[in-house]
Structures are given as C-alpha cells and as structure tokens.
Scaffold this motif. Structure first.
Motif, mmCIF file in Angstrom:
data_model
loop_
_atom_site.group_PDB
_atom_site.id
_atom_site.type_symbol
_atom_site.label_atom_id
_atom_site.label_comp_id
_atom_site.label_asym_id
_atom_site.label_seq_id
_atom_site.Cartn_x
_atom_site.Cartn_y
_atom_site.Cartn_z
ATOM 1 N N LEU A 178 0.838 -1.200 0.000
ATOM 2 C CA LEU A 178 0.000 0.000 0.000
ATOM 3 C C LEU A 178 0.875 1.253 0.000
ATOM 4 O O LEU A 178 0.656 2.170 -0.806
ATOM 5 C CB LEU A 178 -0.925 -0.011 1.217
ATOM 6 N N ALA A 179 1.862 1.301 0.875
ATOM 7 C CA ALA A 179 2.746 2.467 0.946
ATOM 8 C C ALA A 179 3.524 2.640 -0.357
ATOM 9 O O ALA A 179 3.671 3.763 -0.860
ATOM 10 C CB ALA A 179 3.716 2.327 2.119
ATOM 11 N N HIS A 180 3.984 1.551 -0.919
ATOM 12 C CA HIS A 180 4.729 1.601 -2.181
ATOM 13 C C HIS A 180 3.816 2.080 -3.325
ATOM 14 O O HIS A 180 4.238 2.868 -4.170
ATOM 15 C CB HIS A 180 5.310 0.224 -2.502
ATOM 16 N N GLY A 181 2.573 1.623 -3.330
ATOM 17 C CA GLY A 181 1.618 2.050 -4.350
ATOM 18 C C GLY A 181 1.284 3.525 -4.234
ATOM 19 O O GLY A 181 1.215 4.242 -5.231
ATOM 20 N N ILE A 182 1.085 4.011 -3.010
ATOM 21 C CA ILE A 182 0.789 5.431 -2.793
ATOM 22 C C ILE A 182 1.983 6.280 -3.212
ATOM 23 O O ILE A 182 1.831 7.302 -3.879
ATOM 24 C CB ILE A 182 0.406 5.683 -1.315
#
Length: 180
Positions: A165-169
């Motif tokens: 999730l953090a990498h996608g954001i």
C-alpha cells in the motif's frame, strides 16, 4: 483487553536501546559493505531500510527470547486457537503476536527486493517465527505454540500488505509529480 495491549507495548519500549545500538552497528557495517559494492560497480544496499530491519530483528529477539530467563517456561501447545477466548489477557497476547510481526513483513520488503514477492515474504515470516518458537522450546524461554506461529504469519502478511500500500501510494505521488 486494549489496556493490556497498550501496557505491554509501552513496556516493550524499554528494549528500544538494543535496537538503536544494533541499528548503529548496522550503519557502520553497511557503509563499509557499500564502499566495496561501489568499487565493484554494484548497487549499494539501502542504508535506512537495512538498518531498520536490523533494529527490528534485534528488538524482536530481545522481546521474544533474551528478556526471558532460561528454563522459566516450558511446554508445547499444538492445539489451534487454544489461546483465544480464555480471558482478556490471553486475547491480548494473540493480538500482540499479530502486531509484533507487522513491522517485520514491512521492513523485509523494504530492505530486500526479493522479499517483495508475497510467498517469499510469507515464508520468511513463518520460518522466523518457527525458529523463535523452537529456540524458546529448547531453552525453556517460552512455550512452543502453534497459535504464535499462525498469528506471527498473519502479522507478516499484514506488514507486507502495508508495504504494498505504501509503495503504491508513493508511486501514485511520483506519477502525479511527473505529470504536473
């Protein structure tokens, strides 16, 4: 139950100095390793990510192993879900085991590109948890509980999903910046 969790997590903060010392040691070693890698035209290891992984593993080992007296606990519990539902204290232990491994799934993926594959991350979390449980059993520093392994694996999965999730954001922000 929440009071137990907050109290236990607050008490675990006393192990932070061990993690900081391990992290500082990792920084020194990584600087030396990266110097050699650059000479060989290899990509340097991520100093923040690997240092955080070392810090976390040091704290994890202190919490699950070194903070306990040898021979103070012994036993094997292979019954699934035997810990949950007994009382609030035991329910808190179950939740804490999940929470304990969330950072592990995250920092594994951050520090090592190979760990960004779900199955490898899951397997690493499972093997780490199994190793801790076996060390606890052999030394009498904890009970070998199948519930602990399962909750630690769940925590690893949640940590991995948080990394994704953090990498996608982060990727979305990068694309927006490039477009403007």
């Amino acid at each position: 139950m929440l009071k137990y969790i907050v109290d236990d997590m607050t008490a675990a903060l006393r192990y932070l100095p061990y993690g900081i010392i391990a992290g500082l040691f990792a920084v020194v070693v990584l600087c030396w390793i990266n110097k050699g890698r650059r000479k060989q035209s290899k990509v340097a290891l991520s100093l923040p990510a690997v240092s955080c992984l070392v810090m976390y593993v040091a704290i994890l080992l202190v919490i699950t192993y070194f903070s306990r007296e040898s021979g103070s606990r012994a036993g094997i519990d292979l019954e699934l879900f035997s810990t949950w539902g007994i009382n609030r204290r035991n329910n808190a232990y179950v939740v804490e085991n999940v929470l304990l491994f969330i950072p592990y799934g995250f920092v594994l993926a951050w520090a090592d590109a190979r760990q960004r594959r779900f199955l490898l991350n899951l397997l690493t979390g499972a093997m780490t948890s199994l190793a801790i449980e076996c060390m606890q059993l052999v030394t009498g520093r904890g009970y070998f509980q199948i519930d602990d392994i399962l909750t630690n694996i769940l925590g690893t999965i949640l940590g991995f999903l948080c990394y994704c999730l953090a990498h996608g954001i982060r990727g979305m922000w990068r694309v927006r910046r490039e477009m403007s």
